[in-house]
Design an enzyme around this catalytic site. Structure first.
Site, PDB file in Angstrom:
ATOM      1  N   GLU A 123      -2.719 -13.187   5.552  1.00 32.39           N
ATOM      2  CA  GLU A 123      -1.189 -12.673   6.112  1.00 32.39           C
ATOM      3  C   GLU A 123      -0.818 -14.515   6.919  1.00 32.39           C
ATOM      4  O   GLU A 123       0.333 -14.727   6.664  1.00 32.39           O
ATOM      5  CB  GLU A 123      -1.149 -12.058   7.354  1.00 32.39           C
ATOM      6  CG  GLU A 123      -0.637 -11.179   6.038  1.00 32.39           C
ATOM      7  CD  GLU A 123      -1.488  -9.926   5.440  1.00 32.39           C
ATOM      8  OE1 GLU A 123      -2.909 -10.538   6.276  1.00 32.39           O
ATOM      9  OE2 GLU A 123      -1.607  -9.046   5.038  1.00 32.39           O
ATOM     10  N   HIS A 174       2.184   2.392   7.283  1.00 35.56           N
ATOM     11  CA  HIS A 174       2.464   1.673   5.820  1.00 35.56           C
ATOM     12  C   HIS A 174       3.955   1.774   6.235  1.00 35.56           C
ATOM     13  O   HIS A 174       4.863   2.221   4.668  1.00 35.56           O
ATOM     14  CB  HIS A 174       1.986   1.982   4.691  1.00 35.56           C
ATOM     15  CG  HIS A 174       0.145   1.572   4.380  1.00 35.56           C
ATOM     16  ND1 HIS A 174      -0.836   1.434   5.405  1.00 35.56           N
ATOM     17  CD2 HIS A 174       0.109   0.292   3.407  1.00 35.56           C
ATOM     18  CE1 HIS A 174      -1.484   0.735   4.680  1.00 35.56           C
ATOM     19  NE2 HIS A 174      -0.875  -0.250   3.408  1.00 35.56           N
TER      20      HIS A 174
HETATM   21  C1  LIG Z   1      -3.730  -7.025   6.553  1.00 32.74           C
HETATM   22  C2  LIG Z   1      -3.195  -6.239   5.202  1.00 32.74           C
HETATM   23  N1  LIG Z   1      -2.287  -7.006   3.831  1.00 32.74           N
HETATM   24  C3  LIG Z   1      -3.355  -6.497   3.028  1.00 32.74           C
HETATM   25  C4  LIG Z   1      -2.275  -4.666   2.931  1.00 32.74           C
HETATM   26  C5  LIG Z   1      -3.282  -4.414   1.244  1.00 32.74           C
HETATM   27  N2  LIG Z   1      -3.954  -3.177   0.686  1.00 32.74           N
HETATM   28  C6  LIG Z   1      -4.468  -2.696   0.765  1.00 32.74           C
HETATM   29  S1  LIG Z   1      -5.691  -2.798  -0.656  1.00 32.74           S
HETATM   30  C7  LIG Z   1      -5.588  -3.821  -0.597  1.00 32.74           C
HETATM   31  C8  LIG Z   1      -6.733  -4.939  -0.883  1.00 32.74           C
HETATM   32  C9  LIG Z   1      -8.674  -4.798  -0.946  1.00 32.74           C
HETATM   33  O1  LIG Z   1      -9.306  -4.856  -0.844  1.00 32.74           O
HETATM   34  P1  LIG Z   1     -10.421  -4.773  -0.571  1.00 32.74           P
HETATM   35  O2  LIG Z   1     -10.573  -5.503   0.505  1.00 32.74           O
HETATM   36  O3  LIG Z   1     -11.429  -5.492  -1.929  1.00 32.74           O
HETATM   37  O4  LIG Z   1     -11.375  -3.103  -0.432  1.00 32.74           O
HETATM   38  P2  LIG Z   1     -11.018  -2.238  -1.779  1.00 32.74           P
HETATM   39  O5  LIG Z   1      -9.499  -1.854  -2.331  1.00 32.74           O
HETATM   40  O6  LIG Z   1     -11.481  -3.007  -2.886  1.00 32.74           O
HETATM   41  O7  LIG Z   1     -12.017  -1.715  -1.701  1.00 32.74           O
HETATM   42  C10 LIG Z   1      -4.624  -4.760   0.262  1.00 32.74           C
HETATM   43  C11 LIG Z   1      -4.156  -6.082  -0.048  1.00 32.74           C
HETATM   44  C12 LIG Z   1      -3.419  -3.808   3.741  1.00 32.74           C
HETATM   45  N3  LIG Z   1      -3.906  -2.577   3.584  1.00 32.74           N
HETATM   46  N4  LIG Z   1      -3.656  -5.125   4.702  1.00 32.74           N
END
Ligand SMILES: Cc1ncc(C[n+]2csc(CCOP(=O)(O)OP(=O)(O)O)c2C)c(N)n1
Ligand SMILES: Cc1ncc(C[n+]2csc(CCOP(=O)(O)OP(=O)(O)O)c2C)c(N)n1
Ligand SMILES: [Mg+2]
Ligand SMILES: [Mg+2]
Lengths: 320, 322, 322, 320
Positions: free
Chosen positions: B58, B127
């Site tokens: 971000e 959220h």
């Molecule tokens: C700071 C932030 N940015 C964006 C999000 C939205 N978001 C939730 S899960 C996700 C993907 C995360 O990917 P990863 O770290 O690989 O974890 P996974 O879901 O694959 O276990 C995103 C972008 C968030 N929760 N927090």
């Protein structure tokens, strides 16, 4: 407990391995029930399942002591269950009940259970790393260990780097576990992640970092146990990049159309439940024994959800 | 009729088409088309140099938007959930909002931050927040929030054409609402009277505007009270004058805010109205959320959020059962 | 007599001494003793496990404070300038402020964020902001701001002992002010009447309180106007009741804010007073800074900041030259 | 312009080298005058001088074209001057005058001059990296280059890592220049920076990263020129870690007591002005010629401050 017939090179005995298979099976069935409940409208909002990741929470939990803590993510149901939280209270939280872990206030993305060393599940990417880093500050010199779990997507976040540097500088007893499942939401990791593997990003801070087969509970357990032993001596943080795969979409009803054909199937051949079962069979444990995990898991899941769904919602008490 | 989210997509398409310097980027906005499918198809249409997925970063996304904006681009970025704006604020507050003034007018900073806000979807406490108040006190920023598809379309186009940074909040419970779009330009920072009435002025934003209209209909048909309903449409600039004009006729002001009382826009708006037109005020009231995070559990969340019935009850109470 | 900054140091020393779980960390706070030498000598006295310098990592510092606070420590961190709070807010808003409530009371979150705020020192537009309003709308947070050494001491001790996260703002133009310390506990979130008077109520915080007192003396001796002066001391919780009680006697309310009008605490306070006690208000006014960043150039900065003369002029104007 | 007698292995001719010496000398004297003016109360607030760093702005500026932009920090006076900003307007900004670069609104920490490709000086650590990264987005495919300068302290900040990853993923034409002067304010870098050198942190993103002698303008120029050439072809970001030292305190009246004894003196022996002068002498340029830089510099500085101080303050026009 460790009877004759260890399950291969892991140093894990068959009894322990069987227990881990049971736990993984339980988490798998639990998550499937979450999805079914979500589709029935019993779980409101959204869900992020850890189906495919089960070897990580289970292998890790077996390496931790009761005074160690963990900070996990919205995809952390498995960790919460593996640490020993009451499954009915987890189900109750997911379904918004008063008896839920957080009294229904947090829901699936915020599961918290201090009694079982779960200082929180964090919905903000990177939050778990910061929380564990801070716990590491509290634990300096005590032998206690703080664990953070997070995804590959987190490896591009400011939190990730700042926390790794911070933990390394102060030699904090923090175990960083990256659950690398190849995707952050719908985006393939290579597309947004420059350089080579994620462990290298930890190594640049002088942190001991290893690539681990996240589909093999023995590997996860072995590396986690070694890391924890090292951490208790105060030698500074350890990083494990556990390669895994989620067999389901990112959340809710994501159909995961972004996957290349065959990728899911390839990973499913290395399903952590199958890997563990095969290892047990190879070690001479009969199918009649490994097969029991299934029934036990289903029954525990059934009970947890039955208890949760029969329990009351919290009473609103609004003052504006 | 066009859905709210389609109106936003249409505004993006129209500005991407009209101006080659417009860029659209953010987490999962391109290939997947956004978690609420608002930006679906844009990458196919405009290519991956102009519409692209970013890492989960971000700070870099917002900071890069600033750097792009001062060098000839007009970036429209998405911060997936408004709650994550806390991670993006440094760049907005300390760079984007300041640079036009601090550089003594050497540059414009034409960037837009789209972000999904608001509760009611059972997404739990991190959220669902509405970060508009976090940035309402920052000179140089605009913070706007449409309540219907036509405004979503008109205001987003205006935001992209604006030379100042604009935070554009989209309430997630409006995405499926339908309405007609028009080409009438919307001036950012202006409120709109959406219903005329002489007995009480109800001011809200986003989801609250529809709630207020429902309440106003019930008040009219069942209680004989005619409410004037104002859609503020913007946290900053704050259109105090439109509210003052209404209150000069009604004498009564109710602000309906999805957020806590202390530090909320409702109290601040009332304070500014009082400073400008105290003599016109016979009664003022705030209907807001309780002073704790938004809960996940449906009965808790429902009880925390003000709805049409709460609005109606408060108006009746404040007007002495008139 | 003790300097304001020495009062803060004394509070830190007393709490570090009283409670071994108290930690103090931040950028340049330990070996160097802080850029305003507030924390000088603490590391020598308490050792580098309890008082230490960190990397320039506002996210990690604040996030680690959260993690430490929920596992038995009572961290007191410093974010060097209030402007940099934008980099630290995610952890405060989305974790620290929420966790006690969201965990259903499983944990307390006893952390304090000290930060230097305010203009007037020619530090330019990104080293002078007052971030209290950025976080005033966040349930679960306390945001406090002493105006004198005694409060600095009492409120910081209270903040460290508080089980909720507290943002503790220190106005850089107060650091050299002197006063007597007392051991009287201060309840966070309570305003204080610092001067009695029946004609008008003047509310301010930090540097503004001294300015209001100077103005009040001039009004009393030269204009025959007796101003009641209230030190709000806290942005959140907001002690509306103390202001209402005063206004019930004076009928007139002037809020003096070092910050912009829209989204400021002044307008919000007036709004809440109006909601609670509209009938008591004969006049309300806001004296604030212009709607642009704080300028560097001395004549520009001086003109932007409200001072005693501006306060006096506004009271005289509002009271019709009484 | 490049006459016979090149100044050593740098590929920089004696004329160009002489010009760089002049510019470095000018920046040195300018900064000294800033400090003197600060002490006389003519420069309000605070200052952060680049004394000791001069080879970096000068070597860099010589490698850039007029359409390239730079985002620097509060310690960026040298970059602003080297890019060609009017010295009187810089002095005027530092003294809060209407004719200042920012009309007096920004002061020393916010110097901005778009006409000379200075999109800003940033008072927030990391801000310059983000601004240049964004400029890189605008410049994709145009051959233009965006430069960020920042300190060693910035290398622990979320901005640093997120921007490097972002720039690497999108192969942006951004030149990242770390002015590594061993301290962040009063804190020695090794104390807060885990791992080895800072360039390694860039390399982990697959970014071409080099350690450069930041006291030798030839080295800075050579590496910067090579980087810019590469960047114009669209091959993605380049990182240069320039080792340098500030010969003065962090800001204002910092006495810099945190330095180990002898450290300053050791670095002063490698003063960039001396290094350049010696190289010119070695290349056969006589002292009578190199000596001229001094007088020219002093006169330009005198004029800049005289003009600035004689000029009016801006008129406040307050509406609240
Ligand atoms: C700071 C932030 N940015 C964006 C999000 C939205 N978001 C939730 S899960 C996700 C993907 C995360 O990917 P990863 O770290 O690989 O974890 P996974 O879901 O694959 O276990 C995103 C972008 C968030 N929760 N927090
Ligand atoms: C985000 C942020 N945190 C803290 C500061 C305060 N600060 C100003 S300069 C500085 C040290 C920076 O060190 P370095 O990056 O090495 O640059 P140098 O001053 O040595 O050139 C700090 C901590 C800041 N300006 N911005
Ligand atoms: Mg992932
Ligand atoms: Mg440095």
């Amino acid at each position: 407990m460790n009877t004759a017939g260890g399950a291969g090179e892991s140093g894990v005995g068959a009894d322990e391995m069987l227990a881990m298979l049971e736990q993984m099976t339980f988490i798998r069935r639990f998550e499937e029930e979450v999805q079914a409940s979500f589709q029935r409208g019993e779980v409101p909002g959204t869900t992020h399942l850890c189906i495919g990741h089960e070897a990580i929470p289970v292998g890790l939990a077996a390496a931790l002591g009761p005074d160690d803590v963990i900070a996990t993510t919205y995809r952390g149901h498995g960790h919460v269950l593996a640490r020993g939280a009451d499954p009915a209270a987890v189900a109750a939280e997911l379904t918004g009940r008063a008896m839920g872990l957080n009294g229904g206030r947090g829901g699936s993305m915020n599961l918290t259970d201090f009694a079982h060393g779960i200082i929180g599940s964090f919905g903000i990417i990177g939050g778990s790393m910061a929380a564990a880093t801070g716990a590491g500050l509290s634990f300096r010199g005590t032998g206690r260990v703080a664990v953070a779990t997070f995804g590959d997507g987190c490896a591009n976040h400011g939190y990730f780097f700042e926390c790794l540097n911070f933990a390394a500088v102060f030699r904090l007893p923090v175990l960083f576990i990256c659950e690398h499942n190849l995707y952050g939401e719908y985006t393939p990791w290579e597309q947004v992640t420059a350089g080579a593997d994620i462990a290298a990003r930890a190594r640049v801070f002088g942190i001991d970092a290893t690539l681990v087969d996240g589909m093999d509970v023995r590997a996860v357990h072995r590396h986690a146990a070694a890391a924890v032993a090292r951490l208790r001596t105060g030698e500074g943080p350890v990083f494990l990049e556990c390669r895994t795969y989620r067999f389901v979409g990112h959340s809710r009803s994501d159909p995961a159309t972004y996957r290349p054909p065959g990728e899911l199937e390839e990973w499913q051949r290395r399903d952590p439940l199958i890997v563990a079962r095969d290892a047990l069979h190879d070690a001479g444990v009969p199918e009649s024994v490994t097969g029991e995990a299934e029934g036990t898991a289903r029954e525990r899941v059934r009970q947890a959800f039955a208890t949760a769904l029969a329990s009351p919602f919290p009473e609103p008490a609004v003052t504006r | 009729m066009t859905e709210f989210r389609a109106a936003i997509r249409q505004a993006l398409i129209d500005e991407l088409t009209a101006d080659p310097s417009v860029l659209v980027f953010g987490e999962d906005v391109a290939a997947a088309g956004g978690v609420f499918t608002v930006t679906k198809g844009l990458q196919e249409q405009f290519g991956s140099t102009r519409v692209f997925d970013t890492p989960i970063s971000e700070l870099a996304i917002t900071g890069a938007a600033f750097g792009a904006a001062v060098t000839g681009s007009r970036p429209v970025i998405e911060i997936m959930f408004g709650d994550f704006m806390a991670l993006a604020m440094d760049s907005l507050i300390n760079q984007a909002a300041k640079w036009r003034w601090v550089s003594n007018g050497q540059t414009a900073v034409p960037l837009v931050v789209r972000t999904t806000v608001g509760a009611g979807a059972r997404f739990g406490p991190v959220h669902c927040q509405i970060p508009g108040t976090w940035m309402q006190n920052i000179p140089g920023l605009k913070v706007v929030c449409p309540s219907n598809p036509a405004d979503a379309y008109g205001m987003l186009r205006a935001a992209i054409r604006d030379d100042d940074p604009v935070v554009f909040m989209e309430h997630k419970r409006l995405y499926l609402d339908e309405g007609e779009l028009t080409d009438a330009p919307v001036e950012l920072g202006t409120a709109r009277v959406v219903r005329r009435g002489g007995d009480v002025t109800i001011v809200s934003v986003m989801k609250g505007v529809g709630d207020a209209l429902v309440a106003a209909e019930a008040l009219a048909t069942q209680d004989g009270i005619e409410a004037e309903v104002i859609d503020l449409r913007s946290f900053r600039p704050l259109d105090v004058a439109t509210v003052v004009a209404s209150v000069e006729a009604t004498g009564r002001l109710l602000c309906v805010e999805e957020g806590a009382r202390t530090g909320g826009w409702a109290a601040g708006l009332i304070g500014q109205v009082a400073a400008d037109a105290l003599g016109s005020l016979d009664d003022v009231a705030i209907l807001c959320t309780p002073d704790h995070p938004v809960p996940f559990s449906p009965p808790l969340e429902d009880a925390a959020l003000p709805g049409p019935e709460d609005i109606r009850a408060m108006v009746r109470e404040r007007l002495g059962g008139a």
